[in-house]
Design a protein around this motif. Structure first.
Motif, PDB file in Angstrom:
ATOM      1  N   MET A 213       1.313  -8.459 -17.942  1.00 14.13           N
ATOM      2  CA  MET A 213       0.999  -9.876 -18.093  1.00 14.13           C
ATOM      3  C   MET A 213       2.278 -10.720 -18.084  1.00 14.13           C
ATOM      4  SD  MET A 213      -1.499 -11.904 -18.536  1.00 14.13           S
ATOM      5  CE  MET A 213      -1.851 -13.505 -19.083  1.00 14.13           C
ATOM      6  N   LYS A 214       3.285 -10.239 -18.800  1.00 13.24           N
ATOM      7  CA  LYS A 214       4.537 -10.986 -18.859  1.00 13.24           C
ATOM      8  C   LYS A 214       5.219 -10.986 -17.492  1.00 13.24           C
ATOM      9  CE  LYS A 214       8.444 -11.576 -21.908  1.00 13.24           C
ATOM     10  NZ  LYS A 214       9.208 -11.055 -23.026  1.00 13.24           N
ATOM     11  N   ARG A 215       5.097  -9.888 -16.758  1.00 13.90           N
ATOM     12  CA  ARG A 215       5.692  -9.796 -15.429  1.00 13.90           C
ATOM     13  C   ARG A 215       4.998 -10.770 -14.474  1.00 13.90           C
ATOM     14  NH1 ARG A 215       6.587  -4.022 -12.814  1.00 13.90           N
ATOM     15  NH2 ARG A 215       8.207  -4.071 -14.400  1.00 13.90           N
ATOM     16  N   ALA A 216       3.692 -10.916 -14.597  1.00 12.34           N
ATOM     17  CA  ALA A 216       2.951 -11.835 -13.736  1.00 12.34           C
ATOM     18  C   ALA A 216       3.355 -13.281 -14.021  1.00 12.34           C
ATOM     19  CB  ALA A 216       1.455 -11.656 -13.942  1.00 12.34           C
ATOM     20  N   LEU A 217       3.582 -13.614 -15.288  1.00 14.17           N
ATOM     21  CA  LEU A 217       4.015 -14.969 -15.642  1.00 14.17           C
ATOM     22  C   LEU A 217       5.374 -15.272 -15.021  1.00 14.17           C
ATOM     23  CD1 LEU A 217       3.632 -17.576 -17.279  1.00 14.17           C
ATOM     24  CD2 LEU A 217       4.762 -16.423 -19.185  1.00 14.17           C
ATOM     25  N   HIS A 218       6.295 -14.334 -15.103  1.00 13.37           N
ATOM     26  CA  HIS A 218       7.609 -14.525 -14.497  1.00 13.37           C
ATOM     27  C   HIS A 218       7.499 -14.677 -12.984  1.00 13.37           C
ATOM     28  CE1 HIS A 218      10.316 -13.838 -17.946  1.00 13.37           C
ATOM     29  NE2 HIS A 218       9.302 -13.105 -18.412  1.00 13.37           N
ATOM     30  N   LEU A 219       6.638 -13.913 -12.382  1.00 18.35           N
ATOM     31  CA  LEU A 219       6.446 -13.998 -10.933  1.00 18.35           C
ATOM     32  C   LEU A 219       5.872 -15.353 -10.531  1.00 18.35           C
ATOM     33  CD1 LEU A 219       6.561 -12.474  -8.233  1.00 18.35           C
ATOM     34  CD2 LEU A 219       4.216 -11.758  -8.658  1.00 18.35           C
ATOM     35  N   PHE A 220       4.884 -15.846 -11.282  1.00 16.14           N
ATOM     36  CA  PHE A 220       4.295 -17.155 -10.972  1.00 16.14           C
ATOM     37  C   PHE A 220       5.289 -18.293 -11.214  1.00 16.14           C
ATOM     38  CE2 PHE A 220       0.021 -15.095 -11.619  1.00 16.14           C
ATOM     39  CZ  PHE A 220      -0.342 -15.176 -10.282  1.00 16.14           C
ATOM     40  N   LEU A 221       6.115 -18.184 -12.238  1.00 15.52           N
ATOM     41  CA  LEU A 221       7.129 -19.210 -12.477  1.00 15.52           C
ATOM     42  C   LEU A 221       8.164 -19.229 -11.348  1.00 15.52           C
ATOM     43  CD1 LEU A 221       7.738 -18.911 -16.329  1.00 15.52           C
ATOM     44  CD2 LEU A 221       6.681 -20.800 -15.093  1.00 15.52           C
ATOM     45  N   LEU A 222       8.572 -18.059 -10.913  1.00 15.66           N
ATOM     46  CA  LEU A 222       9.516 -17.971  -9.808  1.00 15.66           C
ATOM     47  C   LEU A 222       8.905 -18.525  -8.522  1.00 15.66           C
ATOM     48  CD1 LEU A 222      12.256 -16.993  -8.739  1.00 15.66           C
ATOM     49  CD2 LEU A 222      11.163 -14.796  -8.290  1.00 15.66           C
ATOM     50  N   LEU A 223       7.680 -18.159  -8.265  1.00 17.52           N
ATOM     51  CA  LEU A 223       6.985 -18.650  -7.080  1.00 17.52           C
ATOM     52  C   LEU A 223       6.822 -20.177  -7.132  1.00 17.52           C
ATOM     53  CD1 LEU A 223       5.586 -17.774  -4.461  1.00 17.52           C
ATOM     54  CD2 LEU A 223       3.466 -17.622  -5.762  1.00 17.52           C
ATOM     55  N   GLY A 224       6.470 -20.698  -8.297  1.00 23.05           N
ATOM     56  CA  GLY A 224       6.337 -22.151  -8.451  1.00 23.05           C
ATOM     57  C   GLY A 224       7.654 -22.876  -8.245  1.00 23.05           C
ATOM     58  N   ALA A 225       8.733 -22.298  -8.745  1.00 23.32           N
ATOM     59  CA  ALA A 225      10.045 -22.923  -8.568  1.00 23.32           C
ATOM     60  C   ALA A 225      10.448 -22.931  -7.099  1.00 23.32           C
ATOM     61  CB  ALA A 225      11.085 -22.183  -9.401  1.00 23.32           C
ATOM     62  N   LEU A 226      10.193 -21.846  -6.397  1.00 23.13           N
ATOM     63  CA  LEU A 226      10.534 -21.783  -4.975  1.00 23.13           C
ATOM     64  C   LEU A 226       9.705 -22.772  -4.155  1.00 23.13           C
ATOM     65  CD1 LEU A 226      10.981 -17.944  -4.454  1.00 23.13           C
ATOM     66  CD2 LEU A 226      12.750 -19.704  -4.523  1.00 23.13           C
ATOM     67  N   ILE A 227       8.425 -22.884  -4.474  1.00 23.13           N
ATOM     68  CA  ILE A 227       7.569 -23.853  -3.771  1.00 23.13           C
ATOM     69  C   ILE A 227       8.046 -25.279  -4.068  1.00 23.13           C
ATOM     70  CG2 ILE A 227       5.242 -24.830  -3.696  1.00 23.13           C
ATOM     71  CD1 ILE A 227       4.193 -21.963  -4.035  1.00 23.13           C
ATOM     72  N   GLY A 228       8.438 -25.541  -5.304  1.00 18.72           N
ATOM     73  CA  GLY A 228       8.941 -26.866  -5.664  1.00 18.72           C
ATOM     74  C   GLY A 228      10.220 -27.215  -4.925  1.00 18.72           C
ATOM     75  N   LEU A 229      11.141 -26.262  -4.823  1.00 19.53           N
ATOM     76  CA  LEU A 229      12.383 -26.514  -4.095  1.00 19.53           C
ATOM     77  C   LEU A 229      12.124 -26.739  -2.615  1.00 19.53           C
ATOM     78  CD1 LEU A 229      14.812 -23.972  -5.769  1.00 19.53           C
ATOM     79  CD2 LEU A 229      14.884 -26.465  -5.908  1.00 19.53           C
ATOM     80  N   PHE A 230      11.227 -25.954  -2.060  1.00 15.73           N
ATOM     81  CA  PHE A 230      10.881 -26.135  -0.649  1.00 15.73           C
ATOM     82  C   PHE A 230      10.236 -27.499  -0.423  1.00 15.73           C
ATOM     83  CE2 PHE A 230       7.860 -25.646   2.898  1.00 15.73           C
ATOM     84  CZ  PHE A 230       8.774 -25.388   3.909  1.00 15.73           C
ATOM     85  N   GLY A 231       9.325 -27.887  -1.296  1.00 21.82           N
ATOM     86  CA  GLY A 231       8.672 -29.189  -1.171  1.00 21.82           C
ATOM     87  C   GLY A 231       9.655 -30.337  -1.315  1.00 21.82           C
TER      88      GLY A 231
END
Length: 66
Positions: free
Chosen positions: A1-19
């Motif tokens: 569960m904790k690994r999935a949260l870190h993955l989603f936060l990383l993915l969200g940050a990358l999408i935000g930077l790209f946007g």
């Protein structure tokens, strides 16, 4: 569960930077079109303003001293 949260936060940050980079690139191209139509240069100054600044930068000649 904790690994999935870190993955989603990383993915969200990358999408935000790209946007953010896409939004910045689209604003720059949209801003350059009106400036080109108004006779402005890349620096944002009109040709008349640049001529006046060039005249001011030339040193004034002192009259001959007696």
């Amino acid at each position: 569960m904790k690994r999935a949260l870190h993955l989603f936060l990383l993915l969200g940050a990358l999408i935000g930077l790209f946007g953010q980079s896409v939004a910045y690139a689209s604003v720059q191209s949209a801003m350059s079109a009106p400036m080109a139509m108004s006779g402005m240069t890349d620096s944002g100054m009109s040709e008349d303003c640049m001529k006046m600044m060039a005249q001011q930068q030339q040193p004034r000649r002192n009259p001959a001293r007696a």
